[in-house]
Design a protein around this motif. Structure first.
Motif, PDB file in Angstrom:
ATOM      1  N   TYR A   7     -75.413  85.241  59.676  1.00  0.00           N
ATOM      2  CA  TYR A   7     -74.150  84.331  59.221  1.00  0.00           C
ATOM      3  C   TYR A   7     -74.039  83.265  58.398  1.00  0.00           C
ATOM      4  CZ  TYR A   7     -74.449  84.938  64.339  1.00  0.00           C
ATOM      5  OH  TYR A   7     -74.708  85.550  65.739  1.00  0.00           O
ATOM      6  N   GLU A  63     -76.577  82.227  73.811  1.00  0.00           N
ATOM      7  CA  GLU A  63     -75.457  83.187  72.879  1.00  0.00           C
ATOM      8  C   GLU A  63     -74.463  83.008  73.107  1.00  0.00           C
ATOM      9  OE1 GLU A  63     -77.729  85.494  68.832  1.00  0.00           O
ATOM     10  OE2 GLU A  63     -77.820  86.505  70.578  1.00  0.00           O
ATOM     11  N   PRO A  84     -71.209  80.005  57.577  1.00  0.00           N
ATOM     12  CA  PRO A  84     -69.691  79.073  58.406  1.00  0.00           C
ATOM     13  C   PRO A  84     -68.305  79.550  57.524  1.00  0.00           C
ATOM     14  CG  PRO A  84     -71.175  78.455  59.109  1.00  0.00           C
ATOM     15  CD  PRO A  84     -71.955  79.124  57.177  1.00  0.00           C
ATOM     16  N   ARG A 139     -71.461  80.088  65.392  1.00  0.00           N
ATOM     17  CA  ARG A 139     -72.757  81.196  65.171  1.00  0.00           C
ATOM     18  C   ARG A 139     -71.771  82.296  66.810  1.00  0.00           C
ATOM     19  NH1 ARG A 139     -78.450  80.013  64.335  1.00  0.00           N
ATOM     20  NH2 ARG A 139     -77.627  78.119  66.072  1.00  0.00           N
ATOM     21  N   ARG A 153     -72.929  90.358  64.377  1.00  0.00           N
ATOM     22  CA  ARG A 153     -73.199  89.242  64.695  1.00  0.00           C
ATOM     23  C   ARG A 153     -72.481  88.260  63.186  1.00  0.00           C
ATOM     24  NH1 ARG A 153     -77.252  87.205  67.591  1.00  0.00           N
ATOM     25  NH2 ARG A 153     -78.684  88.334  67.593  1.00  0.00           N
ATOM     26  N   ASN A 174     -70.026  84.595  61.659  1.00  0.00           N
ATOM     27  CA  ASN A 174     -69.481  82.976  62.580  1.00  0.00           C
ATOM     28  C   ASN A 174     -67.640  82.496  62.658  1.00  0.00           C
ATOM     29  OD1 ASN A 174     -71.965  80.913  61.019  1.00  0.00           O
ATOM     30  ND2 ASN A 174     -71.260  82.669  59.128  1.00  0.00           N
ATOM     31  N   ASP A 194     -71.335  74.879  66.829  1.00  0.00           N
ATOM     32  CA  ASP A 194     -72.483  75.931  66.715  1.00  0.00           C
ATOM     33  C   ASP A 194     -71.195  77.386  66.606  1.00  0.00           C
ATOM     34  OD1 ASP A 194     -73.794  78.014  66.149  1.00  0.00           O
ATOM     35  OD2 ASP A 194     -75.291  77.839  67.951  1.00  0.00           O
TER      36      ASP A 194
END
Length: 483
Positions: free
Chosen positions: A26, A381, A33, A77, A63, A65, A75
């Motif tokens: 991230y 998550e 982001p 993520r 993973r 953003n 968030d």
């Protein structure tokens, strides 16, 4: 050539796949982001944004953003799933939570929906979800018999308008004609009368377009050359747009719908819903789920069929006319017998799903698998699935980037379960206890009917296709009437 990959289905048992750490990351707080957001909207665009990272990490699970990033998203993520095997975790509500993730990592203000969290934002574990969705399913079941005659009437006006514009201008922009038809068709279907017979008149779809735009602006890029990217990013992706700008237009359509759909709201009250909450939910089903979906659905369908060439047109026309003649008209039985037409519809949905993203949050630590490995997603998550890549999985589909009209004929029918667009497999059915689109079967039926109505009238046509804020634009250059 086989319509599916030699690797279909993945023959490796999940318990012998290597357990890998989810790659990606991230970046720095705030700056990571922002960088991913600029890549997504301006440097790469959605498809390349996700594909470049598949190549970088050598993984369809990683993973990153997700859009729109700060400040709209609490968030940004996410764990991205981009293949046909990992994607269905998003449908399994025993393992994932679907609360407030309908539009992704951000949620528009409930001011846009009368102050209510409408059904699309509810998780099946919330008691109101089963009541609302059960109401929708029973409503759609009752309207089933009205679907064909109501759509046929609307389609007749659509093609009359299309021919008139072609005659006057030498070409016809299909999207506004289709939007106008779709709104009045859906208003008539759900409310029992034409929008033109209410104070909305012919402006209902324009009011809904603004209402949709203000909710979805954080996911859109305008692509205006005179507007610097940094200015557009600040305007669209940093703060949510206010409801008061579109309030009067929404209320005008809602009030007309509320009055016309009185009998439906009476039924909703009998099922334990407040009249006001049922009214705004029904408005969302009609205006966002249905009208918003057809804005993307019909242009994409006619784009792929139009560019498919005269041979495809000839085959579709021959099949449709033969079956309609055999069945004595356009009936549900006829719509089930047109195999090539059905395949074309599923292929268009595969190529350009009307809904691009699906989101969920892990209820617990869960193990998912791709074709090559297994991964653990931690409780809490956010999981993000980008359907236009998952539905073009090269380990499931041969020539996945190509529109193949007969892909789902014969042995290809087994691939239908990998057509993801409705928050579920195409072989699944919506219930009050899952999050699959309640109008999933209606959408497929309407797509078939659009092609049936078209090829009853025309032998062939030509189009030019482009891109809009969301979805495709289609301009008709010519149509040849059936003799």
């Amino acid at each position: 050539m086989s319509s599916f990959s030699e690797n279909y289905p993945s023959a490796v048992p999940s318990d012998v796949l290597p357990l890998r750490e989810i790659p990606g990351g991230y970046g720095l707080p705030f700056f990571g982001p922002i960088k991913d957001r600029i890549d997504y909207y301006y440097n790469q665009g959605p498809d390349e944004f996700f594909r470049a990272r598949i190549k970088k990490y050598n993984s369809t699970v990683y993973r990153v953003n997700g859009p729109p990033g700060p400040f709209n998203a609490k968030d940004p993520r996410v764990v991205v799933v981009l293949d046909a095997v990992s994607f269905p975790i998003l449908f399994d509500t025993s393992k994932v939570l679907k609360k407030n993730v309908f539009t992704g990592t951000f949620m528009p203000s409930t001011h846009f929906t009368g102050g209510y969290r409408v059904c699309s934002y509810l998780d099946p574990s919330e008691p109101k979800h089963a009541i609302l969705k059960g109401f929708f399913l029973s409503l759609l079941d009752r309207l089933h018999k009205e679907l064909i005659p109501t759509f046929r009437s609307a389609a007749a006006q659509l093609f009359a308008d299309l021919e008139a514009e072609l005659s006057d201008n030498g070409q016809a922009n299909f999207n506004p004609i289709s939007d106008k038809m779709s709104f009045d068709f859906l208003f008539r279907l759900f409310a029992g009368k034409s929008s033109y017979d209410t104070h909305v008149g012919g402006g209902g779809n324009a009011n809904l377009d603004k209402w949709l735009f203000f909710q979805l602006a954080p996911l859109i890029t305008l692509g205006l050359k005179f507007l610097p990217n940094c200015v557009e990013d600040w305007l669209l992706h940093t703060f949510p747009l206010p409801y008061f700008v579109v309030k009067s237009g929404y209320e005008k359509v809602h009030d007309a719908f509320d009055e016309a759909a009185g009998k439906l709201l009476d039924e909703a009250e009998k099922q334990g819903l407040s009249r006001d909450e049922a009214s705004h939910n029904l408005m969302f089903l009609t205006g966002f789920n249905s009208y918003g979906g057809t804005k993307l659905l019909f242009p994409a369908l006619l784009k792929y069929v139009g560019t498919g060439g005269e041979d495809l047109h000839r085959r579709l026309a021959a099949e449709i006319r033969a079956v309609v003649k055999e069945e004595g008209g356009v009936t549900l039985a006829a719509l089930e017998k047109i195999s090539l037409t059905k395949s074309v519809v599923w292929e268009a949905l595969r190529m350009e799903p009307p809904i691009q993203f699906q989101y969920a949050k892990a209820k617990q630590d869960i193990t998912i698998r791709s074709h090559e490995a297994s991964y653990v997603i931690k409780k809490g998550e956010t999981i993000c699935g980008y359907q236009p890549i998952a539905t073009k999985d090269p380990k499931v589909f041969v020539n996945p980037e190509e529109f193949v009209a007969d892909r789902f004929l014969g042995s290809g029918e087994k691939l239908i379960k990998y057509v993801y667009w409705s928050n579920g497999r195409e072989t699944d059915n919506p219930t009050a206890d899952n999050k699959q689109c309640p109008a999933k079967d209606m959408v497929v039926l309407l797509s078939r009917m659009m092609l049936v109505e078209f090829f009853i009238r025309y032998d062939t046509f030509s189009v030019e296709a482009g891109k809009l804020l969301l979805g495709s634009s289609v301009t008709f250059k010519s149509v040849t009437r059936a003799e």
